[in-house]
Design a protein around this motif. Sequence first.
Motif, PDB file in Angstrom:
ATOM      1  N   PRO A  51       0.648  -1.182  -0.223  1.00 23.87           N
ATOM      2  CA  PRO A  51       0.106   0.239   0.432  1.00 23.87           C
ATOM      3  C   PRO A  51       0.985   1.287  -0.296  1.00 23.87           C
ATOM      4  N   LEU A  52       0.340   1.929  -1.091  1.00 20.82           N
ATOM      5  CA  LEU A  52       0.995   4.156  -0.423  1.00 20.82           C
ATOM      6  C   LEU A  52       0.727   3.888   0.484  1.00 20.82           C
ATOM      7  N   THR A  53       2.021   4.485   1.468  1.00 20.26           N
ATOM      8  CA  THR A  53       1.776   5.012   2.681  1.00 20.26           C
ATOM      9  C   THR A  53       0.988   6.553   2.730  1.00 20.26           C
ATOM     10  N   VAL A  54       0.211   6.734   3.091  1.00 18.76           N
ATOM     11  CA  VAL A  54      -0.349   8.535   2.967  1.00 18.76           C
ATOM     12  C   VAL A  54      -0.125   8.771   4.425  1.00 18.76           C
ATOM     13  N   TYR A  55       0.372   9.677   4.584  1.00 22.66           N
ATOM     14  CA  TYR A  55       0.464  10.263   6.088  1.00 22.66           C
ATOM     15  C   TYR A  55      -0.655  11.081   6.753  1.00 22.66           C
ATOM     16  N   GLY A  56      -1.159  10.891   7.453  1.00 19.98           N
ATOM     17  CA  GLY A  56      -2.716  12.109   7.860  1.00 19.98           C
ATOM     18  C   GLY A  56      -3.359  11.269   6.663  1.00 19.98           C
ATOM     19  N   ARG A  57      -4.949  12.619   6.546  1.00 22.92           N
ATOM     20  CA  ARG A  57      -5.742  12.568   6.125  1.00 22.92           C
ATOM     21  C   ARG A  57      -4.861  12.903   4.449  1.00 22.92           C
ATOM     22  N   GLY A  58      -3.540  13.165   4.161  1.00 21.65           N
ATOM     23  CA  GLY A  58      -3.538  13.594   3.267  1.00 21.65           C
ATOM     24  C   GLY A  58      -3.711  14.773   2.290  1.00 21.65           C
ATOM     25  N   GLY A  59      -4.669  15.993   2.852  1.00 21.81           N
ATOM     26  CA  GLY A  59      -4.840  16.959   2.488  1.00 21.81           C
ATOM     27  C   GLY A  59      -3.498  18.267   2.068  1.00 21.81           C
ATOM     28  N   GLN A  60      -2.375  17.662   2.636  1.00 21.46           N
ATOM     29  CA  GLN A  60      -1.355  18.567   2.800  1.00 21.46           C
ATOM     30  C   GLN A  60      -0.787  18.704   1.226  1.00 21.46           C
ATOM     31  N   LYS A  61      -0.809  20.128   0.964  1.00 20.15           N
ATOM     32  CA  LYS A  61      -0.403  20.520  -0.424  1.00 20.15           C
ATOM     33  C   LYS A  61       0.747  20.833  -0.878  1.00 20.15           C
TER      34      LYS A  61
END
Length: 394
Positions: free
Chosen positions: A251-261
Motif C-alpha cells: 500500500p502507498l502510505t499517505v501520512y494522515g488524511r493526505g490533504g497536505q499540498k
Amino acid sequence: MRVLILGGDGYLGWPTAMYLSRRGHAVALLDNFVKRRWEAETGGRPLIDVPKLPDRVRAWSRISGRDIAHYDVDLCDYASVVRVLADTAPDVIVHYAEQPSAPFSMIDVHHAAATQSNNVIGTLNLLWALRDHRPSTHLVKLGTMGQYGTPNIDIEEGFLEIRHNNRTDRLPFPCQPGSFYHLSKVHDSHNVRFACAAWGLAATDLNQGVVYGIETDETKLDPALSTSFHYDAVFGTVLNRFCVQAILGTPLTVYGRGGQKRGFINIRDTLRCVELALLNPAPAGEYRVFNQFTEVFGVAELAETVVHSATRLDIRSRIDHLPNPRVEREDHYYNPVGSGLTALGLEPHLLSQELVGSMLRNIGAHTDSIDRAAILPVTNWRRELPATPLLARG
Ligand SMILES: NC(=O)c1ccc[n+]([C@@H]2O[C@H](COP(=O)([O-])OP(=O)(O)OC[C@H]3O[C@@H](n4cnc5c(N)ncnc54)[C@H](O)[C@@H]3O)[C@@H](O)[C@H]2O)c1
C-alpha cells in the motif's frame, strides 16, 4: 560562463553539471561526500548504486569530450572555500551543498545541530568568501518552498507588500517552516539577503518544490552517468516512496488524511530553472527570489495519481493512511505564485508524462534492489511518541 557547483556529487548537482557542461559552460564541482556518509549512517541507500564522482567525471569526459574539475572540499572549511574560488574564478556559483532532509533534521539534537551548522555555516562561509574574493560572482542558491509553510494567503516570491497602520513596505515573506531543516533554509535566506544589501553581492534564491525524476537527457547517455534516487523514509521524497510502493504492490502510505499540498517540479525543469537564473543574473546588490515549482498536488491526490499511472503498466496498488509522524496542517489553503521563472522562459514537463514513461518503468527494472525496511517512517516530530528506531536499524 565559468560555473562552480557546490554539492556536485548530489542528486541535483551532478545532472546540473552535465547539463551546463553540454551547453558549453566551464564547470567545476565542490563536494565533501558527506551525503554518502549520512546515507550509510541512516541505511538510506539510493535504489541504483551511484558511481563515485571521479568515475562519473571520467565517464563524462569520455562520452562528451568535455572536462569537469572537482574538489573534495567541505564548505564549512573557510580557507579551502577561498582556495577553490581563487582556482576556479567562477562567474556563477550554484549552491546545492546542504543537508536536504526534514526527517534527518528531526531525528535528535545531534542531527538538528548537524543540519543547521552544516547548512548555515557553509552558506555563511561562502558569503564572506564572495565578499572578500569574488564579489562580482552571481550566487544561485537553492532554497525550498517548505520555507513558507502553509499560510492562509497566497505565497508570493520571497517578498510581501504590507500595509500596516497606514504605512506600506515590501518585506520578506513571513515564513513558518515545518522542520529544523526548513528552518536552516530560512536562516540562509536572511543571511544571503543581508549580504546583498550590505556588500552589494548578487544572489538568486530558488525556493524549490519537491523534485522528482530519475533521469535527464545526460544521465540517459550511459549508466555510468546516473544520479541518485532515494525512496527511504529519511532521504526519499513522498512521490519516490509512492512509486516504489506501487511497484512492490504494497500500500502507498499517505501520512494522515493526505490533504497536505506541496509544489512539485521535474528534475529536467530544475536544470532549466538554474540555467535561466544563470543566463539572467540578479544585478549587483539585489537579492532575488523565485518560487521554483511547476505543479501543486495534495499528498492523497498524488497517491491516487501514482495508483492510476501504475494501472497503465498493469500494476494493481492501493492506498493506506498512517498516523502522521510530522506536525503539519492536513487541510489548508495553498496558492504559491510561480511567475518569475515562467516569465524567463520555463516550459514545464508534467508529472503525468514522467510517471509511466520513466519513473515506474525504471524502478520496476530494479525491484530486486528495493530495501522494504527502509520505506516506513522512523522519525517523528512529536515529543510524546516513542524515540526513533532509526539509528538501531542504520
Ligand atoms: N531534491 C529535492 O527535492 C529538493 C527540493 C527542494 C530543495 N532542494 C535543495 O536542493 C539542494 C540539492 O538537493 P539534492 O536533492 O541534490 O541533495 P543531495 O543531498 O543529493 O546533494 C547535496 C550534496 O551536497 C553535498 N554537501 C552537503 N554539505 C556539504 C558541505 N558542507 N560541503 C561540501 N559538500 C556538501 C553532499 O555531499 C551532497 O552530495 C539542497 O540544498 C536541497 O535542500 C532539494
